[in-house]
Design a protein around this motif. Structure first.
Motif, short mmCIF file in Angstrom:
data_model
loop_
_atom_site.label_atom_id
_atom_site.label_comp_id
_atom_site.label_asym_id
_atom_site.label_seq_id
_atom_site.Cartn_x
_atom_site.Cartn_y
_atom_site.Cartn_z
N PRO A 199 0.80 -1.22 0.21
CA PRO A 199 0.08 -0.06 0.15
C PRO A 199 0.81 1.20 -0.21
N PHE A 200 0.23 2.38 -0.36
CA PHE A 200 0.75 3.58 -0.53
C PHE A 200 1.71 4.01 0.99
N GLN A 201 2.86 4.40 0.79
CA GLN A 201 3.71 4.55 2.00
C GLN A 201 4.24 6.00 2.04
N PRO A 202 3.76 6.92 2.67
CA PRO A 202 3.86 8.19 3.13
C PRO A 202 5.33 8.22 3.94
N VAL A 203 6.23 9.39 3.45
CA VAL A 203 7.47 9.56 4.27
C VAL A 203 7.50 11.18 4.38
N ARG A 204 7.94 11.32 5.83
CA ARG A 204 8.01 12.66 6.04
C ARG A 204 9.43 13.25 5.98
N VAL A 205 9.49 14.33 5.21
CA VAL A 205 10.84 14.91 4.87
C VAL A 205 11.10 15.92 5.62
N LEU A 206 12.10 15.99 6.48
CA LEU A 206 12.32 17.36 7.34
C LEU A 206 13.72 17.77 6.71
N VAL A 207 13.84 18.75 6.45
CA VAL A 207 15.13 19.78 6.00
C VAL A 207 15.29 20.76 7.03
N SER A 208 16.50 20.84 7.46
CA SER A 208 16.82 21.75 8.89
C SER A 208 17.02 23.19 8.18
N ASN A 209 16.61 23.96 9.07
CA ASN A 209 16.61 25.67 8.60
C ASN A 209 17.79 25.84 8.42
N GLU A 210 18.93 25.33 9.16
CA GLU A 210 20.33 25.47 8.62
C GLU A 210 20.88 25.06 7.26
N ALA A 211 20.40 23.91 6.83
CA ALA A 211 20.56 23.48 5.65
C ALA A 211 19.99 24.51 4.54
N LEU A 212 18.82 24.97 4.92
CA LEU A 212 18.12 25.77 3.75
C LEU A 212 18.99 27.15 3.97
N SER A 213 19.24 27.73 4.82
CA SER A 213 19.89 28.92 4.98
C SER A 213 21.60 28.87 4.04
N ARG A 214 21.98 27.77 4.14
CA ARG A 214 23.23 27.71 3.30
C ARG A 214 22.75 27.54 1.81
N LEU A 215 21.65 27.27 1.61
CA LEU A 215 21.04 27.30 -0.04
C LEU A 215 21.37 29.04 -0.34
N ASP A 216 20.98 29.81 0.47
CA ASP A 216 20.88 31.38 0.26
C ASP A 216 21.51 32.00 1.42
N PRO A 217 22.68 32.03 1.70
CA PRO A 217 23.39 32.59 2.74
C PRO A 217 23.08 34.25 2.99
N THR A 218 22.52 34.75 1.87
CA THR A 218 22.26 36.27 1.99
C THR A 218 20.89 36.42 2.63
N ASN A 219 19.99 35.38 2.62
CA ASN A 219 18.94 35.69 3.30
C ASN A 219 18.80 35.54 4.81
N VAL A 220 17.95 36.31 5.25
CA VAL A 220 17.80 36.38 7.05
C VAL A 220 17.66 34.78 7.52
N ARG A 221 17.81 34.82 8.56
CA ARG A 221 17.59 33.44 9.26
C ARG A 221 16.37 33.37 10.06
N ASP A 222 15.42 33.36 9.67
CA ASP A 222 13.91 33.14 10.28
C ASP A 222 13.22 32.20 9.61
N LEU A 223 11.79 32.00 10.37
CA LEU A 223 10.89 31.10 9.70
C LEU A 223 10.32 31.75 8.13
N TYR A 224 10.29 32.85 8.13
CA TYR A 224 9.65 33.29 6.86
C TYR A 224 10.71 33.06 5.54
N ALA A 225 11.99 33.38 6.08
CA ALA A 225 12.86 33.07 4.98
C ALA A 225 13.16 31.61 4.83
N ALA A 226 13.23 30.76 5.84
CA ALA A 226 13.24 29.32 5.51
C ALA A 226 12.12 28.79 4.55
N LEU A 227 11.21 29.26 4.82
CA LEU A 227 10.00 28.92 3.85
C LEU A 227 10.08 29.38 2.67
N GLU A 228 10.46 30.47 2.34
CA GLU A 228 10.76 31.06 0.78
C GLU A 228 11.82 30.37 0.24
#
Length: 101
Positions: free
Chosen positions: A31-60
């Motif tokens: 049967p269908f197998q869902p998987v939760r994928v969690l990416v750390s805010n730190e990892a996201l901030s490294r993708l765009d180090p010019t962005n502010v480190r807050d929740l809004y920036a992480a989502l963007e």
């Protein structure tokens, strides 16, 4: 088997783990197998180090790099499988800065 995107899955903040989470699924699993994928805010901030480190920036940043995050999650799942620690009883894959480089 790779993970596949769930385009209906909206990214959500997980303040306890300082990460953004989405749902993906294991391709072809019945049967269908869902998987939760969690990416750390730190990892996201490294993708765009010019962005502010807050929740809004992480989502963007997540929205801009969703394809890269999903590809990294699938690659990690193919090589390591599920994480030992589950997310609310469901299988999970956690991504850190090392997984996105």
């Amino acid at each position: 088997m790779p993970l596949v995107s769930d385009v209906k899955s909206k990214p959500l903040s997980h303040s306890n783990s300082r990460s953004i989470g989405i749902w993906m699924s294991v391709e072809g699993r019945r049967p269908f197998q869902p998987v939760r994928v969690l990416v750390s805010n730190e990892a996201l901030s490294r993708l765009d180090p010019t962005n502010v480190r807050d929740l809004y920036a992480a989502l963007e940043i997540f929205h801009r790099f969703r394809s890269l995050v999903e590809t990294a999650a699938s690659r990690k799942f193919d090589s390591h499988g599920f994480d030992a620690e589950k997310y609310e009883g469901m299988p999970a894959v956690r991504l850190t800065t090392d997984d996105l480089t």
